[in-house]
Write an enzyme that holds these catalytic residues in place. Structure first.
Site, PDB file in Angstrom:
ATOM      1  N   ALA A   1     -59.585  20.321 -76.189  1.00  0.00           N
ATOM      2  CA  ALA A   1     -58.724  21.362 -76.765  1.00  0.00           C
ATOM      3  C   ALA A   1     -58.926  21.489 -78.265  1.00  0.00           C
ATOM      4  O   ALA A   1     -59.454  20.576 -78.909  1.00  0.00           O
ATOM      5  CB  ALA A   1     -57.256  21.026 -76.514  1.00  0.00           C
TER       6      ALA A   1
ATOM      7  N   SER B   1     -48.982  20.726 -71.516  1.00  0.00           N
ATOM      8  CA  SER B   1     -48.264  20.230 -72.697  1.00  0.00           C
ATOM      9  C   SER B   1     -46.801  20.663 -72.709  1.00  0.00           C
ATOM     10  O   SER B   1     -46.458  21.778 -72.287  1.00  0.00           O
ATOM     11  CB  SER B   1     -48.963  20.780 -73.942  1.00  0.00           C
ATOM     12  OG  SER B   1     -48.118  20.690 -75.057  1.00  0.00           O
TER      13      SER B   1
ATOM     14  N   GLU C   1     -45.445  21.683 -75.172  1.00  0.00           N
ATOM     15  CA  GLU C   1     -45.397  22.877 -76.034  1.00  0.00           C
ATOM     16  C   GLU C   1     -45.180  24.146 -75.205  1.00  0.00           C
ATOM     17  O   GLU C   1     -44.765  25.165 -75.734  1.00  0.00           O
ATOM     18  CB  GLU C   1     -46.697  23.014 -76.822  1.00  0.00           C
ATOM     19  CG  GLU C   1     -46.726  22.229 -78.113  1.00  0.00           C
ATOM     20  CD  GLU C   1     -45.706  22.699 -79.147  1.00  0.00           C
ATOM     21  OE1 GLU C   1     -45.716  23.890 -79.481  1.00  0.00           O
ATOM     22  OE2 GLU C   1     -44.909  21.880 -79.608  1.00  0.00           O
TER      23      GLU C   1
ATOM     24  N   TYR D   1     -51.216  28.075 -79.301  1.00  0.00           N
ATOM     25  CA  TYR D   1     -51.585  26.896 -78.513  1.00  0.00           C
ATOM     26  C   TYR D   1     -50.713  26.798 -77.254  1.00  0.00           C
ATOM     27  O   TYR D   1     -51.216  26.601 -76.146  1.00  0.00           O
ATOM     28  CB  TYR D   1     -51.419  25.637 -79.377  1.00  0.00           C
ATOM     29  CG  TYR D   1     -51.543  24.341 -78.621  1.00  0.00           C
ATOM     30  CD1 TYR D   1     -52.778  23.766 -78.374  1.00  0.00           C
ATOM     31  CD2 TYR D   1     -50.404  23.674 -78.154  1.00  0.00           C
ATOM     32  CE1 TYR D   1     -52.892  22.576 -77.673  1.00  0.00           C
ATOM     33  CE2 TYR D   1     -50.505  22.481 -77.454  1.00  0.00           C
ATOM     34  CZ  TYR D   1     -51.746  21.939 -77.221  1.00  0.00           C
ATOM     35  OH  TYR D   1     -51.853  20.756 -76.517  1.00  0.00           O
TER      36      TYR D   1
END
Ligand code: G4F
Length: 316
Positions: free
Chosen positions: A51, A94, A96, A118
């Site tokens: 990533a 993730s 996130e 992201y």
């Protein structure tokens, strides 16, 4: 090519001549290299951790981030779909992806509301992993990992930035540590524990998605205070927002300053994971807690800084 973090592993194996590790050149933006590697290696398992993984940086290079973090996963999944060997696929999803969707503890059914390029790219990759699993009956799984740290963490992520800078300040090599949002809350675990979870996810009977977290959340401020304490600093905070400063009450010196540069256009304020599904179905339990994690990182960075400083003085 950046392979600093696996270099020791590679040379150890190479020196002992066990030939267990072979490294191939590939790129998440280049389907042909991914296809070639898969066909040559015929892997039993693939763990996709590739990533552009810095959330703040993803605001500066959104297109590149979406390409390698999002589309890159489709490139691997599509190569695996047409492949005769049944390769198991792990996608590093993730926390996130949750963004600011909830101020409550987050689990596998919490809605996603990503707050960065992201996070959006990770959500896309998460859904594509599920689509390929269901459409083509592939053993493709998501580990929804909350922040995981170690002495190998990149120096521009907040935990490592704190431990490395404070170690440098302790040894007189740096004056101040500059930070952004001190009030962001994260669920920080130890990377080694989380790698075990990744492996367990692919050893499970059925392909599925799991939240991996410690079930504790702490602010950046708290992380900095505890790291400082281990180095015998005693932080007192003065001021607010971008005027806030951390003063070492032993010396009266300002050692931490908040500056706008390290604020993001949009930040995730609160992450706290519920990993009870992984506990129940995979028998996974984190072994290292928040305080122990900080201690591991502070001690490692103190040693790193001492070594580098020693080598520098030796060369002079
Ligand atoms: O350490 P961070 O950069 O990690 P972040 O953004 O939470 O992302 C990490 O964890 C994700 C899992 O949730 C991964 F998917 C992702 O790849 C990465 O590993 O920032 C943590 C928090 C943020 O709120 C940030 O605004 O710390 C705040 N912060 C305050 N000052 C700072 C700084 N972050 C960085 N990097 N640098 C600062 O000076």
């Amino acid at each position: 090519m950046n392979r600093e973090r696996i270099e020791s592993l590679y040379y150890k194996t190479y020196n002992y001549n066990t030939e267990n590790i072979e490294i191939f050149y590939g790129d998440m933006g280049d389907s042909s290299s991914l296809n070639r590697i898969i066909r040559k290696c015929k892997p039993d398992e693939i763990y996709n951790l590739a990533a552009q993984s810095h959330v703040g940086v993803s605001f500066k290079i959104p297109e590149y981030t979406c390409d390698v973090v999002g589309l890159g996963v489709v490139r691997i999944l599509d190569a695996l779909k047409d492949f005769t060997i049944k390769t198991k696929f792990y996608q590093a999803s993730s926390s996130e992806m949750f963004g600011n969707s909830s101020n409550q503890i987050q689990n596998e059914v919490t809605p996603f509301l990503p707050s960065s390029p992201y996070g959006c790219a990770k959500a896309f990759a998460y859904y594509m992993t599920r689509v390929y699993r269901e459409a083509y009956n592939m053993f493709a799984c998501n580990g929804i990992l909350f922040n995981h740290e170690s002495p190998r963490r990149g120096e521009n992520f907040v935990t490592r930035k704190i431990t490395l800078s404070l170690a440098r300040i302790k040894l007189g090599l740096q004056e101040k540590l500059f930070l952004g949002n001190l009030d962001a809350k994260r669920d920080w675990g130890y990377a080694k524990d989380y790698v075990e979870a990744m492996w367990l996810i692919l050893q499970n009977d059925k392909a599925d998605d799991f939240v991996i977290a410690t079930n504790e959340t702490h602010t950046v401020r708290e992380f900095a205070e505890k790291a400082a304490k281990l180095l015998d600093f005693d932080i007192e905070w003065q001021g607010e927002g971008i005027n806030e400063k951390g003063i070492d009450s032993n010396t009266g010196k300002i050692i931490i300053e908040v500056i706008p540069k390290f604020y993001r256009p949009l930040d995730v304020n609160f992450l706290l994971g519920d990993s009870s599904k992984a506990k129940k179905e995979l028998n996974w339990h984190p072994k290292v807690n928040f305080n122990e994690l900080i201690e591991i990182m502070v001690n490692a960075d103190l040693e790193n800084v001492k070594k580098i400083n020693y080598m520098k003085s030796f060369n002079e």
